[in-house]
Design a protein around this motif. Structure first.
Motif, PDB file in Angstrom:
ATOM      1  N   UNK A 131       0.822  -1.203   0.000  1.00  0.00           N
ATOM      2  CA  UNK A 131       0.000   0.000   0.000  1.00  0.00           C
ATOM      3  C   UNK A 131       0.857   1.256   0.000  1.00  0.00           C
ATOM      4  N   UNK A 132       1.886   1.292   0.897  1.00  0.00           N
ATOM      5  CA  UNK A 132       2.762   2.458   0.984  1.00  0.00           C
ATOM      6  C   UNK A 132       3.540   2.641  -0.311  1.00  0.00           C
ATOM      7  N   UNK A 133       4.035   1.520  -0.861  1.00  0.00           N
ATOM      8  CA  UNK A 133       4.772   1.601  -2.117  1.00  0.00           C
ATOM      9  C   UNK A 133       3.882   2.125  -3.237  1.00  0.00           C
ATOM     10  N   UNK A 134       2.631   1.667  -3.260  1.00  0.00           N
ATOM     11  CA  UNK A 134       1.709   2.123  -4.283  1.00  0.00           C
ATOM     12  C   UNK A 134       1.413   3.601  -4.177  1.00  0.00           C
ATOM     13  N   UNK A 135       1.305   4.110  -2.941  1.00  0.00           N
ATOM     14  CA  UNK A 135       1.077   5.536  -2.742  1.00  0.00           C
ATOM     15  C   UNK A 135       2.268   6.361  -3.197  1.00  0.00           C
ATOM     16  N   UNK A 136       3.475   5.852  -2.890  1.00  0.00           N
ATOM     17  CA  UNK A 136       4.683   6.567  -3.315  1.00  0.00           C
ATOM     18  C   UNK A 136       4.785   6.610  -4.832  1.00  0.00           C
ATOM     19  N   UNK A 137       4.497   5.478  -5.472  1.00  0.00           N
ATOM     20  CA  UNK A 137       4.554   5.450  -6.934  1.00  0.00           C
ATOM     21  C   UNK A 137       3.539   6.412  -7.540  1.00  0.00           C
ATOM     22  N   UNK A 138       2.343   6.476  -6.930  1.00  0.00           N
ATOM     23  CA  UNK A 138       1.322   7.399  -7.422  1.00  0.00           C
ATOM     24  C   UNK A 138       1.772   8.848  -7.239  1.00  0.00           C
ATOM     25  N   UNK A 139       2.452   9.119  -6.128  1.00  0.00           N
ATOM     26  CA  UNK A 139       2.943  10.482  -5.888  1.00  0.00           C
ATOM     27  C   UNK A 139       3.972  10.879  -6.927  1.00  0.00           C
ATOM     28  N   UNK A 140       4.906   9.956  -7.224  1.00  0.00           N
ATOM     29  CA  UNK A 140       5.931  10.280  -8.224  1.00  0.00           C
ATOM     30  C   UNK A 140       5.310  10.440  -9.611  1.00  0.00           C
ATOM     31  N   UNK A 141       4.320   9.611  -9.913  1.00  0.00           N
ATOM     32  CA  UNK A 141       3.642   9.732 -11.199  1.00  0.00           C
ATOM     33  C   UNK A 141       2.934  11.075 -11.312  1.00  0.00           C
ATOM     34  N   UNK A 142       2.343  11.525 -10.221  1.00  0.00           N
ATOM     35  CA  UNK A 142       1.669  12.823 -10.221  1.00  0.00           C
ATOM     36  C   UNK A 142       2.674  13.953 -10.414  1.00  0.00           C
ATOM     37  N   UNK A 143       3.835  13.837  -9.797  1.00  0.00           N
ATOM     38  CA  UNK A 143       4.871  14.856  -9.956  1.00  0.00           C
ATOM     39  C   UNK A 143       5.384  14.899 -11.386  1.00  0.00           C
ATOM     40  N   UNK A 144       5.566  13.719 -11.994  1.00  0.00           N
ATOM     41  CA  UNK A 144       6.016  13.690 -13.393  1.00  0.00           C
ATOM     42  C   UNK A 144       4.978  14.339 -14.298  1.00  0.00           C
ATOM     43  N   UNK A 145       3.698  14.068 -14.012  1.00  0.00           N
ATOM     44  CA  UNK A 145       2.623  14.659 -14.812  1.00  0.00           C
ATOM     45  C   UNK A 145       2.597  16.176 -14.641  1.00  0.00           C
ATOM     46  N   UNK A 146       2.717  16.636 -13.418  1.00  0.00           N
ATOM     47  CA  UNK A 146       2.670  18.076 -13.152  1.00  0.00           C
ATOM     48  C   UNK A 146       3.844  18.793 -13.815  1.00  0.00           C
ATOM     49  N   UNK A 147       5.044  18.221 -13.670  1.00  0.00           N
ATOM     50  CA  UNK A 147       6.218  18.858 -14.255  1.00  0.00           C
ATOM     51  C   UNK A 147       6.155  18.825 -15.779  1.00  0.00           C
TER      52      UNK A 147
END
Length: 263
Positions: free
Chosen positions: A1-17
Motif C-alpha cells: 500500500x505504501x509503495x503504491x502511494x509513493x509510486x502514485x505520488x511520483x507519477x503525479x509529480x512527473x505529470x505536473x512537471x
C-alpha cells in the motif's frame, strides 16, 4: 500500500512537471535535451528566469533556486578559481582540455579573461547540440583561443599537444560504475603533459536524489539516476592511478568537491 502511494505520488509529480512545469524555459530545456545535459547546465549557469506568462517565470525561478542548481553554480566558481591557480603556476601558453564540456560557458569566460597566448581551451562532448551552442557563442564573443570537438570522455583520442590541464566536471556524478571512473582517471593521466594536472568533480551528497531519479529524464530519455560518493574515494582513484599532490575543496553549498591531482 505504501509503495503504491509513493509510486502514485511520483507519477503525479512527473505529470505536473511535464504539463504545467513546461511553462518554465528551464524545464522545457530539460525535457528537450535532458536535465543532465550541457545545454541544461548552461541555462542554469546564467541564472535568469524565463517562461511563458508570469507563472512560467515564477516556476522557472523556483526551479533555478533548487539546491542542486545552486550547488552547480557554486561548483563552477570553485572550478574557475582552481583553474586560475593552475594557470598562474604554468609558464607559457596553458592548454586546457575539458572532456565533457557541454557549451563550456565558464571556459569561455576564462578564455576571454586570459586571452590567446596565455591559454588555449579545447571543449569536447558527445552532445552535438551543446557543442554547436558553445561554438556559436564563442564566435559571438570573438574568442579565438577556444575550440570544440565531438568526443567520448571515457575513450578520448589523444590531442596534438599533451594538455597541461584536463577537466572532468559533472561527468563522474552520472556514472554508476566505480571501475569506469577509476579507468577514466588512469587513462587521463596518460594524456597529460609531464607535471600536468587533472581537475575533476565529485558529488558527495544530494538531498533530492530520489526526486531526480523518479521524475527527471536524462539526455537518453531515461530517469536521471546519480550516485554520491565520499571525497576520500575520489582521491583514492587519483592516488591509485599514480597521481601525486592530490587535494580537494568543497563548493560553498556543500554538495560537490573539486579534486586536483598532479601527474
Amino acid at each position: 500500500m505504501i509503495k503504491g502511494l509513493k509510486n502514485a505520488r511520483w507519477a503525479a509529480m512527473r505529470l505536473l512537471l511535464g504539463t504545467a512545469g513546461r511553462l518554465s524555459r528551464g524545464v522545457r530545456i530539460g525535457y528537450r535535451h535532458g536535465f543532465d545535459s550541457g545545454s541544461m547546465l548552461d541555462y542554469v549557469y546564467v541564472d535568469k528566469a524565463h517562461g511563458s506568462l508570469v507563472v512560467g517565470r515564477l516556476i522557472d525561478r523556483v526551479y533555478l533556486n533548487a539546491i542542486g542548481w545552486r550547488a552547480i553554480r557554486a561548483r563552477r566558481e570553485l572550478l574557475k578559481d582552481v583553474l586560475r591557480e593552475r594557470i598562474a603556476e604554468q609558464h607559457g601558453e596553458v592548454f586546457i582540455l575539458d572532456v565533457a564540456s557541454g557549451p563550456g560557458r565558464y571556459l569561455q569566460d576564462l578564455a576571454e579573461e586570459y586571452g590567446p597566448g596565455s591559454i588555449r581551451v579545447e571543449c569536447r562532448d558527445l552532445d552535438r547540440a551543446g557543442l554547436a551552442q558553445g561554438e556559436g557563442r564563442a564566435r559571438e564573443r570573438g574568442l579565438t583561443n577556444i575550440s570544440y570537438a565531438h568526443g567520448d570522455a571515457l575513450n578520448p583520442p589523444p590531442c596534438e599537444r599533451a594538455p597541461d590541464v584536463i577537466v572532468v566536471s559533472g561527468l563522474y556524478e552520472l556514472l554508476l560504475d566505480d571501475s569506469a571512473i577509476a579507468a577514466s582517471v588512469e587513462r587521463l593521466r596518460g594524456m597529460l603533459a609531464p607535471g600536468g594536472v587533472l581537475v575533476f568533480t565529485t558529488q558527495t551528497r544530494h538531498p533530492q536524489l530520489e526526486f531526480i531519479a523518479r521524475v527527471l529524464p536524462n539526455r537518453e530519455g531515461n530517469l536521471w539516476v546519480m550516485k554520491c560518493r565520499p571525497v576520500e574515494q575520489a582521491e583514492k582513484w587519483a592516488v591509485d592511478a599514480g597521481f601525486t599532490g592530490v587535494t580537494s575543496a568543497r563548493e560553498s553549498v556543500g554538495l560537490f568537491t573539486v579534486t586536483t591531482a598532479r601527474r
